[in-house]
Write a protein that holds these residues in place. Sequence first.
Motif, PDB file in Angstrom:
ATOM      1  N   ALA A  32       0.866  -1.172   0.000  1.00 42.30           N
ATOM      2  CA  ALA A  32       0.000   0.000   0.000  1.00 42.30           C
ATOM      3  C   ALA A  32       0.900   1.218   0.000  1.00 42.30           C
ATOM      4  O   ALA A  32       1.979   1.212   0.594  1.00 42.30           O
ATOM      5  N   GLN A  33       0.455   2.214  -0.677  1.00 43.95           N
ATOM      6  CA  GLN A  33       1.178   3.469  -0.734  1.00 43.95           C
ATOM      7  C   GLN A  33       0.144   4.570  -0.636  1.00 43.95           C
ATOM      8  O   GLN A  33      -0.940   4.474  -1.217  1.00 43.95           O
ATOM      9  N   GLY A  34       0.460   5.587   0.116  1.00 46.13           N
ATOM     10  CA  GLY A  34      -0.505   6.663   0.234  1.00 46.13           C
ATOM     11  C   GLY A  34       0.082   7.862   0.932  1.00 46.13           C
ATOM     12  O   GLY A  34       1.143   7.783   1.558  1.00 46.13           O
ATOM     13  N   PHE A  35      -0.624   8.955   0.832  1.00 45.11           N
ATOM     14  CA  PHE A  35      -0.186  10.177   1.485  1.00 45.11           C
ATOM     15  C   PHE A  35      -0.651  10.167   2.936  1.00 45.11           C
ATOM     16  O   PHE A  35      -1.795   9.842   3.223  1.00 45.11           O
ATOM     17  N   VAL A  36       0.272  10.493   3.823  1.00 48.75           N
ATOM     18  CA  VAL A  36      -0.049  10.569   5.237  1.00 48.75           C
ATOM     19  C   VAL A  36      -0.203  12.034   5.671  1.00 48.75           C
ATOM     20  O   VAL A  36      -0.616  12.309   6.789  1.00 48.75           O
TER      21      VAL A  36
END
Length: 150
Positions: A32-36
């Motif tokens: 998973a990759q995403g903006f935090v």
Amino acid sequence: AQGVLWDDGKPVPSQWGLATFVRSAYPIIGQAQGFVHRAFSWDGYGDHPRSRNAHVIRLFDFERGWPITIAHMHGLRDLAGKQDTQERLEQATRFARLIANVAPPGERLVVCGDFNVEPGSRTFDILAEIGLHDLVTATGCTDTRTSHYK
């Protein structure tokens, strides 16, 4: 993100991001990759604290016969310092959620990166809620920088 950085008054077009390198012997079986914090910025970096993303990968080790999840991020850099802020706490919550979406409970898990927080940050309390403990403070380390850091 992409934008302009400055070198003695000279504009330097640049891009910033996060990379994960995995040896081909370890298949990626989940990720998973995403903006935090914030979102992708195509038209400039914007004001501090700037957008930040995280990457979580679940690998399988054939030699040992088990999976492991590894998560990393480069946390908010705040010009005011590394103390807890609402943005940092929200970042930690989003990071923990991203990790939990990939890592099954009780499985091997490593979380690392440059969180840009103090050792007593509530970020570590939030990560403890998904079963982690801080190896830096638990072993009595007072600094995570080596002698190579100027």
